[in-house]
Design a protein around this motif. Structure first.
Motif, PDB file in Angstrom:
ATOM      1  N   SER A 163      10.764  -1.605  -4.129  1.00  0.00           N
ATOM      2  CA  SER A 163      11.760  -2.655  -3.932  1.00  0.00           C
ATOM      3  C   SER A 163      11.522  -3.385  -2.611  1.00  0.00           C
ATOM      4  CB  SER A 163      13.169  -2.052  -3.967  1.00  0.00           C
ATOM      5  OG  SER A 163      14.139  -3.031  -3.756  1.00  0.00           O
ATOM      6  N   ALA A 164      11.180  -2.628  -1.562  1.00  0.00           N
ATOM      7  CA  ALA A 164      10.885  -3.240  -0.260  1.00  0.00           C
ATOM      8  C   ALA A 164       9.651  -4.129  -0.349  1.00  0.00           C
ATOM      9  CB  ALA A 164      10.684  -2.150   0.790  1.00  0.00           C
ATOM     10  N   ALA A 165       8.598  -3.630  -1.003  1.00  0.00           N
ATOM     11  CA  ALA A 165       7.354  -4.396  -1.124  1.00  0.00           C
ATOM     12  C   ALA A 165       7.575  -5.666  -1.932  1.00  0.00           C
ATOM     13  CB  ALA A 165       6.271  -3.533  -1.769  1.00  0.00           C
ATOM     14  N   GLU A 166       8.278  -5.554  -3.029  1.00  0.00           N
ATOM     15  CA  GLU A 166       8.523  -6.731  -3.863  1.00  0.00           C
ATOM     16  C   GLU A 166       9.378  -7.767  -3.139  1.00  0.00           C
ATOM     17  OE1 GLU A 166      10.056  -4.955  -7.440  1.00  0.00           O
ATOM     18  OE2 GLU A 166       8.035  -4.566  -8.217  1.00  0.00           O
ATOM     19  N   ALA A 167      10.297  -7.300  -2.316  1.00  0.00           N
ATOM     20  CA  ALA A 167      11.135  -8.237  -1.552  1.00  0.00           C
ATOM     21  C   ALA A 167      10.294  -9.075  -0.595  1.00  0.00           C
ATOM     22  CB  ALA A 167      12.223  -7.476  -0.792  1.00  0.00           C
ATOM     23  N   VAL A 168       9.373  -8.434   0.129  1.00  0.00           N
ATOM     24  CA  VAL A 168       8.562  -9.211   1.068  1.00  0.00           C
ATOM     25  C   VAL A 168       7.513 -10.049   0.354  1.00  0.00           C
ATOM     26  CG1 VAL A 168       8.971  -7.718   3.062  1.00  0.00           C
ATOM     27  CG2 VAL A 168       6.970  -7.313   1.642  1.00  0.00           C
ATOM     28  N   GLU A 169       7.042  -9.586  -0.776  1.00  0.00           N
ATOM     29  CA  GLU A 169       6.068 -10.369  -1.542  1.00  0.00           C
ATOM     30  C   GLU A 169       6.689 -11.631  -2.139  1.00  0.00           C
ATOM     31  OE1 GLU A 169       3.216  -6.599  -2.753  1.00  0.00           O
ATOM     32  OE2 GLU A 169       4.651  -7.354  -4.218  1.00  0.00           O
ATOM     33  N   ALA A 170       8.002 -11.615  -2.320  1.00  0.00           N
ATOM     34  CA  ALA A 170       8.687 -12.790  -2.872  1.00  0.00           C
ATOM     35  C   ALA A 170       8.909 -13.880  -1.828  1.00  0.00           C
ATOM     36  CB  ALA A 170      10.032 -12.371  -3.475  1.00  0.00           C
ATOM     37  N   LEU A 171       8.689 -13.565  -0.564  1.00  0.00           N
ATOM     38  CA  LEU A 171       8.884 -14.545   0.508  1.00  0.00           C
ATOM     39  C   LEU A 171       7.726 -15.536   0.552  1.00  0.00           C
ATOM     40  CD1 LEU A 171       9.971 -12.195   3.439  1.00  0.00           C
ATOM     41  CD2 LEU A 171      11.428 -13.823   2.207  1.00  0.00           C
ATOM     42  N   GLY A 221      10.136  12.023  -5.552  1.00  0.00           N
ATOM     43  CA  GLY A 221       8.955  11.160  -5.546  1.00  0.00           C
ATOM     44  C   GLY A 221       9.218   9.839  -6.240  1.00  0.00           C
ATOM     45  N   THR A 222       9.900   9.909  -7.369  1.00  0.00           N
ATOM     46  CA  THR A 222      10.259   8.694  -8.103  1.00  0.00           C
ATOM     47  C   THR A 222      11.192   7.834  -7.267  1.00  0.00           C
ATOM     48  OG1 THR A 222       9.954   9.802 -10.220  1.00  0.00           O
ATOM     49  CG2 THR A 222      11.352   7.830 -10.212  1.00  0.00           C
ATOM     50  N   ASN A 223      12.180   8.455  -6.640  1.00  0.00           N
ATOM     51  CA  ASN A 223      13.124   7.704  -5.814  1.00  0.00           C
ATOM     52  C   ASN A 223      12.440   7.036  -4.626  1.00  0.00           C
ATOM     53  OD1 ASN A 223      15.207   8.435  -7.508  1.00  0.00           O
ATOM     54  ND2 ASN A 223      15.910  10.115  -6.221  1.00  0.00           N
ATOM     55  N   LEU A 224      11.541   7.756  -3.965  1.00  0.00           N
ATOM     56  CA  LEU A 224      10.816   7.175  -2.838  1.00  0.00           C
ATOM     57  C   LEU A 224       9.947   6.010  -3.302  1.00  0.00           C
ATOM     58  CD1 LEU A 224       9.722  10.444  -1.010  1.00  0.00           C
ATOM     59  CD2 LEU A 224      11.359   8.749  -0.156  1.00  0.00           C
ATOM     60  N   HIS A 225       9.255   6.194  -4.408  1.00  0.00           N
ATOM     61  CA  HIS A 225       8.398   5.123  -4.931  1.00  0.00           C
ATOM     62  C   HIS A 225       9.222   3.888  -5.265  1.00  0.00           C
ATOM     63  CE1 HIS A 225       6.379   3.084  -8.411  1.00  0.00           C
ATOM     64  NE2 HIS A 225       5.566   2.864  -7.426  1.00  0.00           N
ATOM     65  N   LEU A 226      10.314   4.047  -5.988  1.00  0.00           N
ATOM     66  CA  LEU A 226      11.116   2.896  -6.389  1.00  0.00           C
ATOM     67  C   LEU A 226      11.755   2.196  -5.192  1.00  0.00           C
ATOM     68  CD1 LEU A 226      12.718   4.282  -9.662  1.00  0.00           C
ATOM     69  CD2 LEU A 226      10.824   2.638  -9.435  1.00  0.00           C
ATOM     70  N   THR A 227      12.142   2.965  -4.179  1.00  0.00           N
ATOM     71  CA  THR A 227      12.718   2.373  -2.970  1.00  0.00           C
ATOM     72  C   THR A 227      11.671   1.541  -2.238  1.00  0.00           C
ATOM     73  OG1 THR A 227      14.286   4.208  -2.749  1.00  0.00           O
ATOM     74  CG2 THR A 227      13.838   2.901  -0.767  1.00  0.00           C
ATOM     75  N   MET A 228      10.484   2.101  -2.040  1.00  0.00           N
ATOM     76  CA  MET A 228       9.433   1.366  -1.332  1.00  0.00           C
ATOM     77  C   MET A 228       8.921   0.202  -2.172  1.00  0.00           C
ATOM     78  SD  MET A 228       8.252   1.548   1.674  1.00  0.00           S
ATOM     79  CE  MET A 228       7.324   0.180   2.337  1.00  0.00           C
ATOM     80  N   LEU A 258       0.826  -1.209   0.000  1.00  0.00           N
ATOM     81  CA  LEU A 258       0.000   0.000   0.000  1.00  0.00           C
ATOM     82  C   LEU A 258       0.862   1.261   0.000  1.00  0.00           C
ATOM     83  CD1 LEU A 258      -2.791  -1.095   2.494  1.00  0.00           C
ATOM     84  CD2 LEU A 258      -3.083  -0.605   0.058  1.00  0.00           C
ATOM     85  N   ALA A 259       1.943   1.249   0.768  1.00  0.00           N
ATOM     86  CA  ALA A 259       2.841   2.409   0.804  1.00  0.00           C
ATOM     87  C   ALA A 259       3.489   2.619  -0.564  1.00  0.00           C
ATOM     88  CB  ALA A 259       3.906   2.217   1.882  1.00  0.00           C
ATOM     89  N   ALA A 260       3.945   1.542  -1.196  1.00  0.00           N
ATOM     90  CA  ALA A 260       4.558   1.660  -2.529  1.00  0.00           C
ATOM     91  C   ALA A 260       3.542   2.190  -3.535  1.00  0.00           C
ATOM     92  CB  ALA A 260       5.106   0.303  -2.972  1.00  0.00           C
ATOM     93  N   ASP A 261       2.330   1.661  -3.502  1.00  0.00           N
ATOM     94  CA  ASP A 261       1.300   2.116  -4.443  1.00  0.00           C
ATOM     95  C   ASP A 261       0.925   3.575  -4.204  1.00  0.00           C
ATOM     96  OD1 ASP A 261       1.339  -0.431  -5.507  1.00  0.00           O
ATOM     97  OD2 ASP A 261      -0.571  -1.043  -4.594  1.00  0.00           O
TER      98      ASP A 261
END
Length: 194
Positions: free
Chosen positions: A50-58, A41-48, A15-18
């Protein structure tokens, strides 16, 4: 929601990334410090993201320690720009506290304090009126209650701190600018569990 368990952390990260994705153009337009390069804004979005995708891959059965640490690591390796590094350190602070905790409102308060401390330590020359100010205001003002009340309080204080940031700027007139990273952090907290 009573605790920040692994499924809640995964949902919040997404939700934070979106939310940052939808707000990135607005945040990019606010970007005036330290360089008016229009990419915060782009940097914050891409950073978050990356975090979201990392946990979704678990796998779904991973415990809190793995999920929190993976989110922080995902943000760090995917960090873009100064703002991404700062946010990755804030997530690291949350992870350090919450990885071994139940994830109650009191735990979130302690995690927010650690997040603010690590974020400030990541910056060689901290400047007031930036995301660091917003993080510290949230950590100082949010009382521990149940998780939903604490999360709502954190989001409300982030909004209030963001409105106050121009008054603390000493490097340029406070006119109509908000700290873009602070706006991003506020966006992320708006999506926290309620």
């Amino acid at each position: 929601m009573e605790v920040l368990d692994p499924p809640a952390v995964r949902r919040w990260a997404r939700l934070a990334a979106d939310t940052l994705g939808r707000a990135r153009a607005e945040i990019d337009a606010l970007n005036v410090f330290p360089v008016a390069d229009g990419d915060t804004g782009t940097n914050l979005h891409l950073t978050m993201l990356s975090a979201a995708e990392a946990v979704e891959a678990l796998p779904d059965d991973m415990g809190a320690a793995v999920v929190w640490q993976t989110m922080a690591y995902g943000a760090l390796v995917g960090a873009r720009g100064n703002s991404g590094v700062i946010v990755s350190q804030a997530l690291r602070g949350l992870a350090e506290v919450l990885k071994d905790r139940e994830g109650t409102g009191a735990d979130l308060c302690e995690g927010l304090a650690r997040a603010a401390k690590l974020a400030r330590s990541a910056v060689a020359r901290p400047v007031e009126g930036t995301v660091l100010t917003v993080l510290e205001a949230v950590a100082a003002a949010v009382p521990a209650g149940d998780l939903a009340a604490t999360a709502r309080g954190a989001a409300a204080e982030a909004r209030a701190a963001l409105r106050r940031t121009p008054a603390s700027w000493t490097c340029w007139p406070a006119a109509a600018w908000w700290t873009p990273e602070g706006r991003g952090w506020r966006s992320s907290l708006r999506r926290s569990p309620r």
